[in-house]
Scaffold this active site. Structure first.
Site, mmCIF file in Angstrom:
data_model
loop_
_atom_site.group_PDB
_atom_site.id
_atom_site.type_symbol
_atom_site.label_atom_id
_atom_site.label_comp_id
_atom_site.label_asym_id
_atom_site.label_seq_id
_atom_site.Cartn_x
_atom_site.Cartn_y
_atom_site.Cartn_z
ATOM 1 N N HIS A 1 0.818 -1.216 0.000
ATOM 2 C CA HIS A 1 0.000 0.000 0.000
ATOM 3 C C HIS A 1 0.854 1.270 0.000
ATOM 4 C CE1 HIS A 1 -2.639 -3.190 1.651
ATOM 5 N NE2 HIS A 1 -3.495 -2.638 0.833
ATOM 6 N N LYS A 2 2.135 1.099 -0.372
ATOM 7 C CA LYS A 2 3.047 2.222 -0.610
ATOM 8 C C LYS A 2 3.439 3.022 0.642
ATOM 9 C CE LYS A 2 1.590 2.809 -5.438
ATOM 10 N NZ LYS A 2 1.372 1.404 -5.586
#
Length: 200
Positions: A157-158
């Site tokens: 999810h970065k």
């Protein structure tokens, strides 16, 4: 006239007491294994035990992962250049001063979040959903951050963390990577799971 039975009260008491004792012993025999089953197994005890790791072969700039309590623990030997980047990142971080006391012991509440500046010891699970972030140590632009100064990147999810495990602002992860209890046994060995003041 029917014969009247003579009741032997002494014998009746003896049989009653004997039955109660035997029954009580049976209950205890059944309960003890049941209660013992609540105790942690030897395997569970071992899983929570401290782990001693050899860091002598970890080169400058390298990360090695060890297992403690079934968790991945990252041990990173940071270079001088990597350490020099930490202060300049503070404006971009959510908790640059490590103010959340639940995320690290007091002895790691500092810029490097460590006992010795070059050695980082963190639990390698993203604080968003528990994924294992990638170690991206190079100080160079990356597709996920044009001003990357090295650290950890969770591709799920970065979420991003610097080389002290401090989380960047504006990413899904809400907290810094946790620092487990640990101490140096000597210059080449760390024990994960025991604070310095508790070491014997």
């Amino acid at each position: 006239m029917a014969n009247e039975e003579v009741v032997d009260h002494g014998r009746r008491r003896f049989l009653t007491v004997t039955t109660a004792v035997v029954g009580g012993a049976g209950v205890i025999a059944a309960v003890v294994p049941f209660i013992k089953s609540w105790e942690p197994s030897a395997r569970a005890k071992a899983a929570g035990a401290p782990v001693t790791v050899d860091i002598s072969a970890i080169e400058a700039g390298q990360k090695v992962t060890f297992a403690w309590r079934s968790l991945p623990v990252f041990v990173v030997n940071r270079t001088k250049d990597q350490l020099a980047q930490l202060k300049g990142l503070e404006p971009r971080l959510l908790d640059p001063l490590s103010s959340d006391a639940a995320q690290q012991p007091k002895y790691a509440t500092n810029e490097t979040r460590s006992i010795k500046p070059e050695w980082l010891v963190v639990i390698g699970l993203c604080t968003h959903l528990g994924c294992v972030p990638d170690f991206v140590p190079d100080i160079k632009p990356e597709p996920f951050d044009a001003n990357w100064k090295g650290g950890f990147y969770c591709p799920c999810h970065k979420s991003r963390y610097d080389l002290s495990g401090r989380v960047f602002s504006g990413v899904p992860a809400p907290k810094n990577l946790p620092v487990p209890p640990y101490h140096f046994i000597d210059d080449t060995h760390i024990q994960i799971g025991v604070d310095p003041q508790e070491a014997g």
